[in-house]
Design a protein around this motif. Structure first.
Motif, short mmCIF file in Angstrom:
data_model
loop_
_atom_site.label_atom_id
_atom_site.label_comp_id
_atom_site.label_asym_id
_atom_site.label_seq_id
_atom_site.Cartn_x
_atom_site.Cartn_y
_atom_site.Cartn_z
N LYS A 96 0.10 2.66 -2.62
CA LYS A 96 -1.17 1.54 -3.27
C LYS A 96 -2.95 1.70 -3.27
N ASN A 110 0.90 -0.57 -8.16
CA ASN A 110 0.17 -2.99 -8.04
C ASN A 110 -1.27 -2.41 -7.81
N GLU A 131 -3.99 -3.96 -5.51
CA GLU A 131 -4.33 -4.48 -3.98
C GLU A 131 -5.75 -4.86 -4.54
#
Length: 167
Positions: free
Chosen positions: A11, A143, A145
């Motif tokens: 991430k 993704n 964050e």
């Protein structure tokens, strides 16, 4: 067996205060998941996000860690940071980014200059990649964050320090 990447990015996020790009990655040699904090320096609301992303991705200290992170994703993080510096809310920044990322099918590509053309092309390549599921692709989910929970953020962003602590 082929060469395996020592680090696999999981991430990537951005921390506004202090400004830093945060990467959660797996250290395959030690079988541990770690968090790497990369302070963002000399970046203002007038900075060029693509240049900043390229510089970060090619930074000798971070290169190996960022191999699995696309340049476009880093650009997105920088554009969120820049939006924040301009006083935009997160939603506004994301929306602005979306708009810049959408390709207008009616647009005459012949009228674009090389830089714009290259940008459109990379967007299309990326869309193509997204839609093409590779069979041997480990489920690699990028993704974004954006906000880390506040308390974690405070302890995990020592000013101007890189860290690779285990999480």
């Amino acid at each position: 067996a082929g060469a395996v990447m020592t680090f696999s990015a999981q991430k990537c996020g951005v921390c506004f205060q202090p400004p830093s790009i945060i990467l959660i990655y797996r250290d395959n040699s030690q079988d541990k998941t770690r968090r790497r904090i990369m302070p963002v320096r000399n970046f203002s609301r007038f900075s060029d996000c693509s240049r900043a992303a390229e510089q970060l991705k090619n930074n000798p200290r971070h290169k190996a860690y960022l191999e699995g992170v696309s340049l476009r994703q880093l650009q997105k993080l920088y554009s969120l940071l820049r939006g924040h510096l301009e006083g935009q809310s997160l939603a506004e920044s994301l929306e602005k980014f979306q708009q810049e990322e959408t390709i207008d099918p009616e647009e005459d590509m012949n009228k674009l200059d090389d830089k714009e053309l290259a940008k459109r092309k990379s967007i299309m390549d990326e869309l193509f990649e997204k839609n093409r599921k590779k069979k041997d692709d480990p489920d690699f989910v990028y993704n974004i964050e954006v906000e880390f929970p506040l308390d974690e953020q405070l302890e995990s962003c020592p000013w101007d320090m890189e860290s690779d602590e285990e999480i």
